[in-house]
Scaffold this motif. Structure first.
Motif, PDB file in Angstrom:
ATOM      1  N   SER A  92      -4.938  43.697  12.114  1.00  0.00           N
ATOM      2  CA  SER A  92      -3.604  43.821  11.544  1.00  0.00           C
ATOM      3  C   SER A  92      -2.848  42.493  11.627  1.00  0.00           C
ATOM      4  CB  SER A  92      -2.821  44.920  12.273  1.00  0.00           C
ATOM      5  OG  SER A  92      -1.803  45.450  11.464  1.00  0.00           O
ATOM      6  N   VAL A  93      -2.963  41.799  12.741  1.00  0.00           N
ATOM      7  CA  VAL A  93      -2.327  40.493  12.870  1.00  0.00           C
ATOM      8  C   VAL A  93      -2.945  39.503  11.888  1.00  0.00           C
ATOM      9  CG1 VAL A  93      -1.966  38.518  14.413  1.00  0.00           C
ATOM     10  CG2 VAL A  93      -1.614  40.855  15.259  1.00  0.00           C
ATOM     11  N   ASN A  94      -4.255  39.568  11.717  1.00  0.00           N
ATOM     12  CA  ASN A  94      -4.915  38.710  10.732  1.00  0.00           C
ATOM     13  C   ASN A  94      -4.412  39.011   9.318  1.00  0.00           C
ATOM     14  OD1 ASN A  94      -6.442  37.481  12.725  1.00  0.00           O
ATOM     15  ND2 ASN A  94      -8.223  38.810  12.418  1.00  0.00           N
ATOM     16  N   ALA A  95      -4.222  40.293   9.040  1.00  0.00           N
ATOM     17  CA  ALA A  95      -3.706  40.701   7.726  1.00  0.00           C
ATOM     18  C   ALA A  95      -2.289  40.159   7.529  1.00  0.00           C
ATOM     19  CB  ALA A  95      -3.719  42.219   7.613  1.00  0.00           C
ATOM     20  N   TYR A  96      -1.501  40.198   8.586  1.00  0.00           N
ATOM     21  CA  TYR A  96      -0.141  39.667   8.499  1.00  0.00           C
ATOM     22  C   TYR A  96      -0.160  38.179   8.169  1.00  0.00           C
ATOM     23  CZ  TYR A  96       4.446  38.009   9.974  1.00  0.00           C
ATOM     24  OH  TYR A  96       5.671  37.407  10.008  1.00  0.00           O
ATOM     25  N   ASN A  97      -1.029  37.444   8.811  1.00  0.00           N
ATOM     26  CA  ASN A  97      -1.115  36.009   8.547  1.00  0.00           C
ATOM     27  C   ASN A  97      -1.580  35.734   7.118  1.00  0.00           C
ATOM     28  OD1 ASN A  97      -0.224  35.136  11.091  1.00  0.00           O
ATOM     29  ND2 ASN A  97      -2.262  35.395  11.982  1.00  0.00           N
ATOM     30  N   THR A  98      -2.490  36.563   6.623  1.00  0.00           N
ATOM     31  CA  THR A  98      -2.935  36.426   5.228  1.00  0.00           C
ATOM     32  C   THR A  98      -1.768  36.633   4.270  1.00  0.00           C
ATOM     33  OG1 THR A  98      -5.184  37.162   5.737  1.00  0.00           O
ATOM     34  CG2 THR A  98      -4.461  37.381   3.452  1.00  0.00           C
ATOM     35  N   LEU A  99      -0.953  37.632   4.552  1.00  0.00           N
ATOM     36  CA  LEU A  99       0.198  37.917   3.693  1.00  0.00           C
ATOM     37  C   LEU A  99       1.265  36.826   3.808  1.00  0.00           C
ATOM     38  CD1 LEU A  99       0.487  41.766   4.275  1.00  0.00           C
ATOM     39  CD2 LEU A  99      -0.124  40.629   2.123  1.00  0.00           C
ATOM     40  N   LYS A 100       1.416  36.258   4.990  1.00  0.00           N
ATOM     41  CA  LYS A 100       2.348  35.130   5.147  1.00  0.00           C
ATOM     42  C   LYS A 100       1.916  33.952   4.286  1.00  0.00           C
ATOM     43  CE  LYS A 100       3.802  33.382   8.924  1.00  0.00           C
ATOM     44  NZ  LYS A 100       3.870  32.869  10.324  1.00  0.00           N
ATOM     45  N   ASP A 101       0.614  33.674   4.281  1.00  0.00           N
ATOM     46  CA  ASP A 101       0.088  32.584   3.459  1.00  0.00           C
ATOM     47  C   ASP A 101       0.336  32.854   1.971  1.00  0.00           C
ATOM     48  OD1 ASP A 101      -0.781  31.293   5.732  1.00  0.00           O
ATOM     49  OD2 ASP A 101      -2.856  31.978   5.560  1.00  0.00           O
ATOM     50  N   TRP A 102       0.324  34.120   1.609  1.00  0.00           N
ATOM     51  CA  TRP A 102       0.591  34.521   0.222  1.00  0.00           C
ATOM     52  C   TRP A 102       2.063  34.320  -0.156  1.00  0.00           C
ATOM     53  CZ3 TRP A 102       3.129  39.474  -0.858  1.00  0.00           C
ATOM     54  CH2 TRP A 102       3.206  39.790  -2.227  1.00  0.00           C
ATOM     55  N   GLY A 103       2.939  34.327   0.849  1.00  0.00           N
ATOM     56  CA  GLY A 103       4.358  34.127   0.602  1.00  0.00           C
ATOM     57  C   GLY A 103       5.212  35.347   0.845  1.00  0.00           C
ATOM     58  N   MET A 104       4.689  36.313   1.604  1.00  0.00           N
ATOM     59  CA  MET A 104       5.426  37.543   1.875  1.00  0.00           C
ATOM     60  C   MET A 104       6.812  37.260   2.437  1.00  0.00           C
ATOM     61  SD  MET A 104       4.301  40.710   4.372  1.00  0.00           S
ATOM     62  CE  MET A 104       3.920  39.604   5.747  1.00  0.00           C
TER      63      MET A 104
END
Length: 387
Positions: A92-104
């Motif tokens: 879940s934390v990894n998913a959050y970082n992926t979404l941050k990179d996307w610009g969430m």
């Protein structure tokens, strides 16, 4: 020649300025350049809790499509991206970082409690607004940037005991719960406290763990021997399907009562749904409700995803409309920084009231907890019926 040198000099200054801005690109204070709101979602779309995460993803998508078609939020469209975490905290934390990179810019999630508790530490550090549709642990929204639309574990435990007592559903109650799970233990602890206050007699309280959740014969036998006429199951639907199956084989047919974790029971592969007849669960949504809002949602959801929505889909749908209401109240725009959006949303969430699928007149306090009426459903003829 002098003009050429001046142009070169200006170009070098511009390049240095751009380089300087680029170096600061990781900051949460950076102003977004996008003309759309970027809303991320996290939850399990594979694994044991996939029914929950898939429902949340679908509910969000339906609401996003509706809002975009109607003109968006403050005239701006929404981009939505969802990441699978398999109900695992590290993923879940990894998913959050992926979404941050996307610009969430805002997060709807996570779906289950333990991952949400891990991720909320990250959103707090980044001062990013977070609204979970279904994470019920108290710690899942422990910071001021986080809110939820569902009841917390203690609130579910209290509401369940109140409902059973107030409606005189039983006099002797047994509880079967997962002592290794924060969701289950959180509900159980508050349920027992409230049961005592309501003069409900808990005649058996039997635990299992994540390592022993296939054979429930011992727990069921103790509940049967205790004379319990109702078994409270603050657990997830997978284990509940096994308990119902094994209790039937043992000739034990009490009333079974659960919370929102039982939503999904009728979709368990290989489960005889006739064994769920009469099972009750605390949930704010049933697809069989006759109000126009619910029926429109169910119709649109079934057309879009070819499946009847469960509570998790309704929770997620309400989350997006709550975000829209709060963002418009605060006059939030996509060019604001993540932190500025969050600060504005923290205040506006406590100033709005929404009439959603999961409750009318829903409001929030600054602690992130919602205020709405508790409701229960009963499984009858293979579907959920409002009680």
């Amino acid at each position: 020649m002098k003009m050429f040198k001046r142009v070169v000099s200006l170009a070098m200054v511009s390049a240095l300025a751009i380089t300087s801005l680029t170096a600061c690109g990781g900051s949460s204070e950076e102003t977004a350049s996008s003309d759309t709101f970027k809303i991320g979602g996290i939850g399990p779309t594979t694994g044991d809790a996939a029914a929950y995460g898939t429902a949340v993803q679908n509910g969000i998508q339906l609401a996003v499509d509706e809002i975009n078609e109607a003109g968006g939020i403050n005239g701006k469209q929404i981009e939505f991206k969802f990441e699978d975490d398999q109900s695992d905290s590290e993923k879940s934390v990894n998913a959050y970082n992926t979404l941050k990179d996307w610009g969430m810019q805002m997060l709807v999630g996570t779906v289950t409690s333990a991952p949400c508790t891990a991720v909320v530490k990250e959103t707090h550090n980044d001062n990013m607004f977070q609204l979970t549709p279904s994470a019920t642990a108290v710690e899942s929204i422990q910071y001021d940037n986080a809110f939820r639309i569902c009841f917390s574990d203690p609130n579910q435990g209290k509401a369940s005991a109140d409902y059973i007592a107030d409606n005189k559903l039983a006099t002797k109650v047994a509880v079967i719960y997962n002592s290794s799970d924060v969701y289950s233990t959180g509900i159980y602890q508050k349920f027992t406290e409230e049961a005592q206050a309501k003069n409900l007699e808990i005649v058996a309280a039997e635990a299992f763990t994540a390592d022993s959740k296939t054979d429930f014969s011992v727990q069921i036998q103790k509940a049967k021997d205790s004379g319990a006429d109702l078994v409270f199951l603050p657990i997830y639907y997978q284990e509940a399907s096994l308990i119902l199956t094994q209790a039937n084989k043992m000739g034990y047919k009490p009333t079974f009562f659960g919370c929102d974790g039982l939503d999904g029971l009728l979709a368990v592969e290989g489960f005889d749904t006739e064994l769920a007849e009469g099972v009750m669960l605390l949930t704010p949504f049933t697809a069989d409700a006759e109000d126009e809002k619910t029926q429109t949602f169910v119709k649109d959801y079934e057309e879009a995803f070819d499946i009847t929505p469960i509570q998790f889909a309704a929770d997620a749908y309400d989350c997006i409309y709550a975000i829209k209401e709060a963002a418009e109240k605060a006059e939030v725009t996509p060019d604001m920084s993540v932190s500025d959006i969050c600060d504005a949303m923290k205040t506006s969430m406590t100033e709005i009231t929404i009439d959603g699928l999961t409750g009318s007149g829903i409001t929030w306090e600054s602690d992130g907890e919602p205020s709405k009426e508790a409701k229960a459903v009963i499984i009858s003829d293979g579907s959920y019926k409002a009680m």
